[in-house]
Design a protein around this motif. Sequence first.
Motif, PDB file in Angstrom:
ATOM      1  N   ALA A  65      12.065 -14.685   2.817  1.00 30.96           N
ATOM      2  CA  ALA A  65      11.179 -13.610   2.361  1.00 30.96           C
ATOM      3  C   ALA A  65      11.681 -12.244   2.813  1.00 30.96           C
ATOM      4  CB  ALA A  65       9.763 -13.853   2.881  1.00 30.96           C
ATOM      5  N   VAL A  66      12.332 -12.193   3.979  1.00 33.11           N
ATOM      6  CA  VAL A  66      12.903 -10.933   4.461  1.00 33.11           C
ATOM      7  C   VAL A  66      14.038 -10.497   3.537  1.00 33.11           C
ATOM      8  CG1 VAL A  66      14.063  -9.770   6.377  1.00 33.11           C
ATOM      9  CG2 VAL A  66      12.248 -11.430   6.844  1.00 33.11           C
ATOM     10  N   PHE A  67      14.875 -11.441   3.118  1.00 32.36           N
ATOM     11  CA  PHE A  67      15.942 -11.134   2.164  1.00 32.36           C
ATOM     12  C   PHE A  67      15.353 -10.595   0.865  1.00 32.36           C
ATOM     13  CE2 PHE A  67      18.813 -12.041  -1.309  1.00 32.36           C
ATOM     14  CZ  PHE A  67      20.064 -11.717  -0.802  1.00 32.36           C
ATOM     15  N   MET A  68      14.333 -11.276   0.356  1.00 33.37           N
ATOM     16  CA  MET A  68      13.705 -10.852  -0.896  1.00 33.37           C
ATOM     17  C   MET A  68      13.122  -9.454  -0.759  1.00 33.37           C
ATOM     18  SD  MET A  68      14.044 -13.472  -3.045  1.00 33.37           S
ATOM     19  CE  MET A  68      12.716 -13.502  -4.252  1.00 33.37           C
ATOM     20  N   LYS A  69      12.519  -9.150   0.380  1.00 31.03           N
ATOM     21  CA  LYS A  69      11.886  -7.861   0.612  1.00 31.03           C
ATOM     22  C   LYS A  69      12.901  -6.726   0.624  1.00 31.03           C
ATOM     23  CE  LYS A  69       8.704  -4.893   1.862  1.00 31.03           C
ATOM     24  NZ  LYS A  69       7.725  -4.406   0.882  1.00 31.03           N
ATOM     25  N   ASN A  70      14.110  -7.011   1.060  1.00 29.29           N
ATOM     26  CA  ASN A  70      15.135  -5.975   1.169  1.00 29.29           C
ATOM     27  C   ASN A  70      15.965  -5.818  -0.097  1.00 29.29           C
ATOM     28  OD1 ASN A  70      15.560  -4.765   4.122  1.00 29.29           O
ATOM     29  ND2 ASN A  70      14.817  -6.862   4.332  1.00 29.29           N
ATOM     30  N   PHE A  71      16.215  -6.917  -0.808  1.00 27.06           N
ATOM     31  CA  PHE A  71      17.222  -6.867  -1.861  1.00 27.06           C
ATOM     32  C   PHE A  71      16.754  -7.355  -3.239  1.00 27.06           C
ATOM     33  CE2 PHE A  71      19.426  -7.826   2.223  1.00 27.06           C
ATOM     34  CZ  PHE A  71      19.848  -6.530   2.468  1.00 27.06           C
ATOM     35  N   ARG A 104      11.422  -4.186  -3.148  1.00 28.21           N
ATOM     36  CA  ARG A 104      11.144  -3.437  -1.934  1.00 28.21           C
ATOM     37  C   ARG A 104       9.742  -2.820  -1.907  1.00 28.21           C
ATOM     38  NH1 ARG A 104      15.990  -2.161   0.757  1.00 28.21           N
ATOM     39  NH2 ARG A 104      15.261  -0.099   1.467  1.00 28.21           N
ATOM     40  N   LEU A 105       8.943  -3.125  -2.911  1.00 32.49           N
ATOM     41  CA  LEU A 105       7.592  -2.582  -2.962  1.00 32.49           C
ATOM     42  C   LEU A 105       6.699  -3.240  -1.915  1.00 32.49           C
ATOM     43  CD1 LEU A 105       7.058  -2.520  -6.829  1.00 32.49           C
ATOM     44  CD2 LEU A 105       7.633  -0.579  -5.353  1.00 32.49           C
ATOM     45  N   GLU A 106       5.805  -2.451  -1.330  1.00 32.49           N
ATOM     46  CA  GLU A 106       4.856  -2.994  -0.365  1.00 32.49           C
ATOM     47  C   GLU A 106       3.861  -3.932  -1.055  1.00 32.49           C
ATOM     48  OE1 GLU A 106       4.698  -2.915   2.907  1.00 32.49           O
ATOM     49  OE2 GLU A 106       6.601  -1.814   2.935  1.00 32.49           O
ATOM     50  N   HIS A 151      16.556  -5.216  -6.908  1.00 29.38           N
ATOM     51  CA  HIS A 151      16.875  -6.086  -8.039  1.00 29.38           C
ATOM     52  C   HIS A 151      15.906  -5.932  -9.212  1.00 29.38           C
ATOM     53  CE1 HIS A 151      19.129  -9.289  -9.819  1.00 29.38           C
ATOM     54  NE2 HIS A 151      18.144 -10.172  -9.792  1.00 29.38           N
ATOM     55  N   VAL A 152      14.644  -5.567  -8.927  1.00 33.39           N
ATOM     56  CA  VAL A 152      13.667  -5.444 -10.024  1.00 33.39           C
ATOM     57  C   VAL A 152      13.336  -3.966 -10.240  1.00 33.39           C
ATOM     58  CG1 VAL A 152      12.729  -7.774  -9.923  1.00 33.39           C
ATOM     59  CG2 VAL A 152      11.784  -6.026  -8.411  1.00 33.39           C
TER      60      VAL A 152
END
Length: 311
Positions: free
Chosen positions: A193-199, A202-204, A290-291
């Motif tokens: 989930a940390v990877f997804m949050k960074n790359f 990145r939205l809260e 990415h999005v």
Amino acid sequence: MSAPYPTSSGELPFDAPGAGKPCKTWYTTIGDLSSTPQKPVLIGIHGGPGSGHDYLLGLADVYAQRGVPVLLYDQIGCGHSTHLREKAGDASFWTVDLFLQELENLVAHLGLHDRGFHLLGQSWGGMLVCEYASRRPKGLRRVVMSGAPASMPLYKQACQLRLAEMPGDVAASLAECDRKGDHESEAFKKAAAVFMKNFVCRLEDIPEPLQRTFGNVKEDSTAYNTMQGHAEFETIGTLKDWEGWRYAHQIEVPTLLLNGKYDEVMDFVMEPFFRVINKVRWVTLPNSSHVSMWEDRERYMQLVGDFLEGA
């Protein structure tokens, strides 16, 4: 989806080779195709494999702002289309060609070869667009490849570089889980989930359509696990050796490449497309990963709309 413009949905039979049962592809249109025959249709092709159409619903902006009808669909194996969990791990079934046949079936069924159409593919969807556009189908006008790897070996390198940017304890946890073949534990899910949050996003606050997309993969990961692997950064599936840039020079129509500064699809992963496609433009959005269609929605839709109108 409630919206101040016409929408409709339908499904069509798809003869999926080797499926062993009747299959269908579900699709939705934004805009009345019968009332706007003068404009080519924009087909949005989702990532994954298995993400579903939901997170591409933001492309409704292109219709609202430009009057370009939008067609979205769920690829076989996810969303409202036929699921085939019994084909888990079947590399002979889950092939790029399967999804190309499904796309061609949709285009032909709706008469878009004669009307004209654009393609926008995100991530894995962009890889499909590369393959399909390189075959020079009748009626194709313009192509957008968003966060799309030109090379999966290069993408794997990028993921390793992105992992190295993460906090040491997170990277160590992922490495240990990978060593054990553990992709279901809370430790793995937390680190991933940390990877997804960074790359990836990145939205809260994750937009609800994007939440549904993540839910689609979780609900049925058959195609994703077979073709990609068990995580975004773990490319061990049948796509691991894909090198689309090698035939992207056959794409004849104008092409727009998009990615984000913090994208898991780093610049060097898209650069081969830029080198070999003849009529190409490339924009990296500075505030997204990415999005980008959600992280920098206004700018993204402006770029896509301007490009489709020939600007």
